[in-house]
Design a protein around this motif. Structure first.
Motif, PDB file in Angstrom:
ATOM      1  N   ALA A 178       8.282  13.640   2.458  1.00 44.05           N
ATOM      2  CA  ALA A 178       6.919  13.132   2.292  1.00 44.05           C
ATOM      3  C   ALA A 178       6.728  11.817   3.049  1.00 44.05           C
ATOM      4  O   ALA A 178       5.624  11.529   3.543  1.00 44.05           O
ATOM      5  CB  ALA A 178       6.615  12.936   0.807  1.00 44.05           C
ATOM      6  N   ARG A 179       7.793  11.020   3.165  1.00 45.92           N
ATOM      7  CA  ARG A 179       7.687   9.707   3.809  1.00 45.92           C
ATOM      8  C   ARG A 179       7.947   9.776   5.310  1.00 45.92           C
ATOM      9  O   ARG A 179       7.462   8.924   6.058  1.00 45.92           O
ATOM     10  CB  ARG A 179       8.667   8.712   3.176  1.00 45.92           C
ATOM     11  CG  ARG A 179       8.389   8.395   1.734  1.00 45.92           C
ATOM     12  CD  ARG A 179       9.167   7.150   1.302  1.00 45.92           C
ATOM     13  NE  ARG A 179      10.596   7.300   1.565  1.00 45.92           N
ATOM     14  CZ  ARG A 179      11.473   7.724   0.672  1.00 45.92           C
ATOM     15  NH1 ARG A 179      11.055   8.060  -0.552  1.00 45.92           N
ATOM     16  NH2 ARG A 179      12.752   7.823   0.969  1.00 45.92           N
ATOM     17  N   ARG A 180       8.772  10.757   5.749  1.00 41.84           N
ATOM     18  CA  ARG A 180       9.194  10.777   7.147  1.00 41.84           C
ATOM     19  C   ARG A 180       8.938  12.156   7.760  1.00 41.84           C
ATOM     20  O   ARG A 180       8.901  13.162   7.060  1.00 41.84           O
ATOM     21  CB  ARG A 180      10.685  10.452   7.261  1.00 41.84           C
ATOM     22  CG  ARG A 180      11.057   9.074   6.711  1.00 41.84           C
ATOM     23  CD  ARG A 180      12.522   8.782   6.992  1.00 41.84           C
ATOM     24  NE  ARG A 180      12.836   8.812   8.407  1.00 41.84           N
ATOM     25  CZ  ARG A 180      12.642   7.776   9.227  1.00 41.84           C
ATOM     26  NH1 ARG A 180      12.143   6.659   8.772  1.00 41.84           N
ATOM     27  NH2 ARG A 180      12.968   7.888  10.505  1.00 41.84           N
TER      28      ARG A 180
ATOM     29  N   LEU B 131       6.359  23.078   8.322  1.00 39.44           N
ATOM     30  CA  LEU B 131       7.716  22.529   8.195  1.00 39.44           C
ATOM     31  C   LEU B 131       8.680  23.466   8.899  1.00 39.44           C
ATOM     32  O   LEU B 131       8.638  24.689   8.695  1.00 39.44           O
ATOM     33  CB  LEU B 131       8.122  22.395   6.716  1.00 39.44           C
ATOM     34  CG  LEU B 131       9.579  22.006   6.458  1.00 39.44           C
ATOM     35  CD1 LEU B 131       9.844  20.585   6.953  1.00 39.44           C
ATOM     36  CD2 LEU B 131       9.925  22.114   4.978  1.00 39.44           C
ATOM     37  N   MET B 132       9.510  22.903   9.748  1.00 41.84           N
ATOM     38  CA  MET B 132      10.536  23.701  10.402  1.00 41.84           C
ATOM     39  C   MET B 132      11.912  23.226   9.935  1.00 41.84           C
ATOM     40  O   MET B 132      12.219  22.024   9.959  1.00 41.84           O
ATOM     41  CB  MET B 132      10.451  23.592  11.924  1.00 41.84           C
ATOM     42  CG  MET B 132      11.476  24.515  12.624  1.00 41.84           C
ATOM     43  SD  MET B 132      11.216  24.619  14.375  1.00 41.84           S
ATOM     44  CE  MET B 132      11.575  22.955  14.827  1.00 41.84           C
ATOM     45  N   ILE B 133      12.720  24.174   9.493  1.00 40.86           N
ATOM     46  CA  ILE B 133      14.093  23.885   9.042  1.00 40.86           C
ATOM     47  C   ILE B 133      15.055  24.455  10.083  1.00 40.86           C
ATOM     48  O   ILE B 133      15.022  25.661  10.373  1.00 40.86           O
ATOM     49  CB  ILE B 133      14.359  24.501   7.658  1.00 40.86           C
ATOM     50  CG1 ILE B 133      13.419  23.884   6.612  1.00 40.86           C
ATOM     51  CG2 ILE B 133      15.820  24.306   7.251  1.00 40.86           C
ATOM     52  CD1 ILE B 133      13.514  24.542   5.253  1.00 40.86           C
TER      53      ILE B 133
ATOM     54  N   CYS C 240       4.898  19.077  13.662  1.00 38.47           N
ATOM     55  CA  CYS C 240       5.238  19.459  12.284  1.00 38.47           C
ATOM     56  C   CYS C 240       6.435  18.642  11.812  1.00 38.47           C
ATOM     57  O   CYS C 240       7.126  17.994  12.600  1.00 38.47           O
ATOM     58  CB  CYS C 240       5.567  20.951  12.206  1.00 38.47           C
ATOM     59  SG  CYS C 240       7.032  21.424  13.159  1.00 38.47           S
ATOM     60  N   LYS C 241       6.650  18.693  10.523  1.00 30.94           N
ATOM     61  CA  LYS C 241       7.822  18.016   9.970  1.00 30.94           C
ATOM     62  C   LYS C 241       9.066  18.869  10.198  1.00 30.94           C
ATOM     63  O   LYS C 241       8.993  20.104  10.195  1.00 30.94           O
ATOM     64  CB  LYS C 241       7.633  17.747   8.480  1.00 30.94           C
ATOM     65  CG  LYS C 241       6.490  16.779   8.207  1.00 30.94           C
ATOM     66  CD  LYS C 241       6.559  16.177   6.830  1.00 30.94           C
ATOM     67  CE  LYS C 241       5.519  15.080   6.676  1.00 30.94           C
ATOM     68  NZ  LYS C 241       5.651  14.352   5.408  1.00 30.94           N
TER      69      LYS C 241
ATOM     70  N   ALA D  21      15.573   8.447  15.186  1.00 30.76           N
ATOM     71  CA  ALA D  21      14.858   9.305  14.240  1.00 30.76           C
ATOM     72  C   ALA D  21      15.604   9.436  12.921  1.00 30.76           C
ATOM     73  O   ALA D  21      14.996   9.632  11.861  1.00 30.76           O
ATOM     74  CB  ALA D  21      14.645  10.683  14.868  1.00 30.76           C
ATOM     75  N   LEU D  22      16.941   9.331  12.960  1.00 32.50           N
ATOM     76  CA  LEU D  22      17.747   9.505  11.747  1.00 32.50           C
ATOM     77  C   LEU D  22      17.829   8.229  10.912  1.00 32.50           C
ATOM     78  O   LEU D  22      18.323   8.270   9.787  1.00 32.50           O
ATOM     79  CB  LEU D  22      19.168   9.956  12.114  1.00 32.50           C
ATOM     80  CG  LEU D  22      19.297  11.361  12.687  1.00 32.50           C
ATOM     81  CD1 LEU D  22      20.741  11.655  13.054  1.00 32.50           C
ATOM     82  CD2 LEU D  22      18.803  12.394  11.680  1.00 32.50           C
ATOM     83  N   THR D  23      17.361   7.109  11.446  1.00 28.97           N
ATOM     84  CA  THR D  23      17.410   5.860  10.692  1.00 28.97           C
ATOM     85  C   THR D  23      16.604   6.018   9.408  1.00 28.97           C
ATOM     86  O   THR D  23      15.420   6.351   9.433  1.00 28.97           O
ATOM     87  CB  THR D  23      16.856   4.697  11.530  1.00 28.97           C
ATOM     88  OG1 THR D  23      17.595   4.607  12.750  1.00 28.97           O
ATOM     89  CG2 THR D  23      16.964   3.395  10.754  1.00 28.97           C
TER      90      THR D  23
END
Length: 884
Positions: A125-127, A173-175, A204-205, A227-229
């Motif tokens: 939800a945040r990122r 959303l893509m996983i 998309c997220k 991006a991973l921070t």
């Protein structure tokens, strides 16, 4: 009973015959050897039901039977008497997925990760970009597919790099599962970069699932690092409560029940084990197929082979599927991942990734083994998924048995090379002398494969030796020149002499270390044939190189000399403590039938001595004050445990076979009265111990819940402290000031707790004290010393003057089988242990005193010929007598 009535009755009859051939032990005696209650072992041989595999093997070991043969027997009988494991086509959807990951279609069967899913939803939800890292087998795919997807509204796309080279970005959303395939499948760096950039640029997220050992690969992409921070979620092993949900909730949904014993066994097998979830799921699936009606049983789990046999079958199948040269690599990987035991079982060890070569074949082998759930890979290390693989895979056991000395050479070489590397390749850390020769000889054997780091280490060691030899040759030549010019170059010659003396002293120090090791080994070899000579050699080894190892060697030699003689019964020891002037008895006193064994001892204020025994569940109390012993009380029901007030003999605590704990008023031994019962125990109590003053009792149950009770008023016992440790507790002791509680576990740990604040007991320290289970503990009255006894033939003494930082004073190897109590003698360095057969043994930790006593017992000093054979063989040491 007709042994021909069925396989179960024949199995039970053969167990009874095995006990007869072993000497006809009583079940109480057998229980002391097997560490199970007499009732449990009696039921195992009764033929009414099939005992568990663990109970069967403990029974067989106690009777010195063939464990492997009986394990096969048990599995044959289990196959006949337990339900058929073959799947029924009409049985419906299995509640467990086996070795496969849970997919989106299995969401209703997925349990145990709710708090992680809540955390993951908040991060999404945040990122826009979130990564889930975890070891192989930690459950990443199941979490994303069966856990996250059902929680998300909108269009969700689940993919992996191996499924499509271009991500489908038309989704909410893509996983991307198994994201590490970007690095394993695509050698083209541009292709990898394009795929990563497409994910990072998507509107998309995106959530990616990545195996933890590929964390460093992700760091090679600066944009991905950014991006991973604050967008990472680390998936670790499940805790006990999560495992219970994984085990029980799918069964409940399938209208099945799970035996409590099976839940406890699986939680114990899997807690804290990274990468074990697929193995748990597979074992549960096979257990479900062997269910009894609608109940999943411990017997069904063991018949299916449990986690251990599932691993072994997978290991053999995966190994044989490798190419021939890859099998050799796999063999080396497993040998490096195993730590050899010294008197204990071999265990797994965490292997730094740097210890293995970085080449394609090694990566392929690791990937295949990790995919089969045999290994767990994270960013910097590799380890075996479960130690059961070491015990259960015959091929690996064979590798370990082929050349254990060679494996120890390999382990020492590995550690030395790692130390050398960590010190910046310091030349002083290189191998020299015999260690270098032994390592080089080992590398020349067939099938041996060293790592690049080890090869560099050995190459540098050989080059350093060559340089040192050349330097020595040059020094010799230079010294001759200096001698010729001595009259002219006196100062220079003096400097050369000083350098030579310094080098000689350094060489002497190294030589003494090797000489001490050699002499100590000679002492061990002569222990059974010539104990007096062995004692003198042990003392000489310490004189050559004084350190903790040689010091403990002398203490252990002293303990070996003081054999387990039945110099007096445990209750006679208590009488001696009550009356120090009483002449010591030299033989144990007999209590009734020959199979009576002492379980506790106490002396009251009037000088009366009492002993308690438990045989076949019947508890008795004996008055042993005088030479004529007699039973003062026999309990009406079955009794599992009995403990006696050690201070005044005023109370006694008994644990029945049904788990009830009773406090008896023993003020009048002729008329004991059951004063009260402790509050109902939720689980069976397996241990009860009095505090030194007899006013506090410590109990602990099968699930590791520990309670302290005030029994100063026997009719009104009160609960003081309650600790839920969720560990297999095997021993307990309370300090004389009641401030410190010591607990021992089945894994050899000792834990110290401050129980001053009864509402908030605090852990002070925990540490590994013994290789096997801790079987007895005791504080010295001063509170500054703690004695511990392990099942692996070790007694240790600890300085606990600062309980937050205990320090080991000494460790003595000696026979500890059957020890049920430990205490202190006249000094804080003299430890005494009591056995269930009524004998006592002393362990002296005062080094100087131990040497004096050993030398006092020497009647034949070492001769010059023996000195030359066992000491002079390592160099020109002047003959002298170690004992004067």
């Amino acid at each position: 009973m007709d042994v021909g009535d069925g396989p179960l009755l024949k199995f039970a009859a053969d167990l009874r015959s095995l006990r007869d051939r072993a000497g006809g032990y009583s079940y109480r005696q057998l229980g002391a050897r097997a560490h199970y209650s007499a009732t449990t072992l009696s039921d195992a041989a009764g033929g009414r039901k099939l005992p568990t595999l663990a109970v069967t093997l403990a029974y067989v070991r106690a009777c010195e039977g063939d464990v492997a043969e009986w394990e096969d027997r048990w599995r044959q009988v289990a196959a006949e008497v337990l339900p058929n494991p073959d799947p029924d086509p009409d049985e419906g959807h299995p509640p467990y997925a086996g070795l496969a990951a849970y997919g989106t279609e299995d969401a209703e069967w997925f349990f145990g990760r709710d708090h992680l899913l809540d955390d993951l939803e908040k991060r999404i939800a945040r990122r826009r970009f979130v990564a889930v890292f975890g070891a192989s087998g930690a459950g990443k795919s199941s979490l994303l597919r069966a856990g996250l997807v059902p929680r998300v509204t909108g269009r969700v796309v689940v993919t992996s790099p191996s499924e499509t080279a271009e991500p489908d970005l038309d989704a909410d959303l893509m996983i991307v599962d198994q994201f590490e395939e970007v690095f394993t499948l695509w050698p083209d760096a541009d292709r990898r970069t394009a795929y990563v950039d497409a994910l990072l640029a998507a509107r998309c997220k995106v959530v990616i699932g990545v195996r933890a050992d590929f964390y460093g690969h992700c760091a090679q992409h600066p944009a991905l690092v950014e991006a991973l921070t604050d967008g990472q979620l680390l998936l670790g092993p499940m805790g006990p409560e999560e495992l219970r949900q994984v085990i029980m909730q799918p069964a409940v949904k399938a209208s099945c029940t799970v035996e409590t014993a099976l839940v406890s066994r699986l939680v114990a097998d899997a807690t804290g084990q990274a990468g074990v979830l697929p193995l748990v799921s597979h074992a549960l699936l096979e257990t479900w197929r062997r269910r009894r009606g609608t109940t999943l049983t411990l017997a069904g789990y063991e018949a299916a082979g449990g986690i251990q046999h599932a691993i072994a079958q997978t290991a053999e199948r995966t190994y044989t599927s490798l190419e021939r040269h890859q099998r050799a690599l796999a063999r080396q990987v497993f040998l490096r991942l195993t730590a050899l035991g010294d008197g204990t079982e071999d265990t797994k060890r965490r292997l730094p990734r740097a210890e293995l070569d970085h080449d394609v074949d090694v990566d392929v082998v690791l990937d295949r083994l990790a995919h089969a759930r045999l290994l767990t890979l994270d960013r910097d290390s590799v380890e075996i998924a479960h130690e059961a693989l070491i015990r259960s895979w015959p091929r690996l056991r064979g590798w370990l048995a082929e050349d254990r000395d060679g494996l120890r050479t390999m382990r020492r070489l590995t550690e030395a090379a790692a130390t050398w590397e960590s010190l910046g390749r310091d030349p002083d850390a290189l191998y020299r002398g015999t260690r270098l020769d032994a390592a080089v000889e080992w590398t020349q054997r067939d099938g041996v494969r060293t790592s690049a780091q080890e090869r560099d280490f050995l190459a540098e060691s050989l080059q350093a030796r060559d340089r040192e030899r050349l330097l020595a040759h040059r020094r010799t030549r230079r010294l001759r020149q200096l001698v010729a010019l001595l009259a002219v170059l006196l100062m220079l010659a003096g400097t050369a002499v000083v350098l030579a003396i310094t080098a000689q002293k350094e060489a002497a120090a190294g030589w003494k270390s090797s000489a001490a090791w050699y002499v100590a080994n000679q002492s061990q070899a002569l222990r059974s044939s010539d104990p007096q000579l062995a004692d003198q050699l042990a003392i000489e080894a310490h004189y050559l190189n004084p350190n903790d190892e040689t010091r403990n060697g002398v203490l252990s030699a002293r303990a070996t000399d003081e054999r387990d003689m039945a110099d007096r019964a445990a209750f006679a020891s208590a009488q001696a403590l009550a009356d120090p002037d009483r002449e010591r008895e030299t033989v144990p006193r007999v209590l009734g039938p020959a199979d009576e064994t002492v379980t506790s001892i106490a002396v009251n204020g009037a000088g009366q001595a009492f002993a308690t025994t438990v045989v076949d569940g019947v508890g008795k109390v004996w008055d042993v004050t005088d030479a004529a012993t007699e039973v003062t009380h026999t309990f009406a029901g079955l009794v599992e445990l009995v403990a006696f007030d050690p201070a005044r003999g005023r109370t006694l605590v008994a644990v029945s076979d049904r788990g009830a704990v009773s406090v008896w008023d023993w003020s009048d031994p002729a008329r004991p009265v059951e004063a009260a019962r402790l509050a109902d125990q939720p689980r069976p109590v397996v241990g009860v111990v009095y505090g030194p003053d007899g006013e506090v009792v410590v109990t602990y149950d099968v699930m590791g819940e520990v309670r302290l009770w005030d029994v100063s008023e026997p009719a009104r016992p009160a609960l003081l402290v309650e600790l839920d440790l969720a560990r297999d507790i095997t021993a307990a002791a309370l300090s004389h000031d009641r401030r410190t509680l010591a607990l021992g576990t089945a894994k050899g740990e000792v834990r110290l707790y401050d129980v001053t604040d009864r509402s908030k007991p605090a852990e002070l320290w925990s540490g590994k004290a013994h290789r096997g289970a801790v079987q007895a503990l005791a504080f010295h009255p001063s509170g500054d010393a703690l004695a511990t006894v392990g099942t692996q033939d070790t007694v240790a003494l600890w300085d606990v003057s600062d309980p937050r930082r205990p320090a080991q004073r000494g460790r003595i190897n000696g026979l500890t089988e059957g020890v049920y109590a430990v205490g202190f003698g006249d000094t804080a360095t003299n430890v005494e242990t009591s056995k269930s057969n009524g004998t006592r043994r002393s362990w002296e930790f005062d080094f100087d005193k131990a040497v004096r006593e050993m030398c006092d017992g020497v009647t034949t000093h070492i001769t010059r010929e023996e000195w030359q054979q066992y000491v002079g063989a390592v160099g020109a040491l002047e003959y002298h007598r170690p004992c004067g």
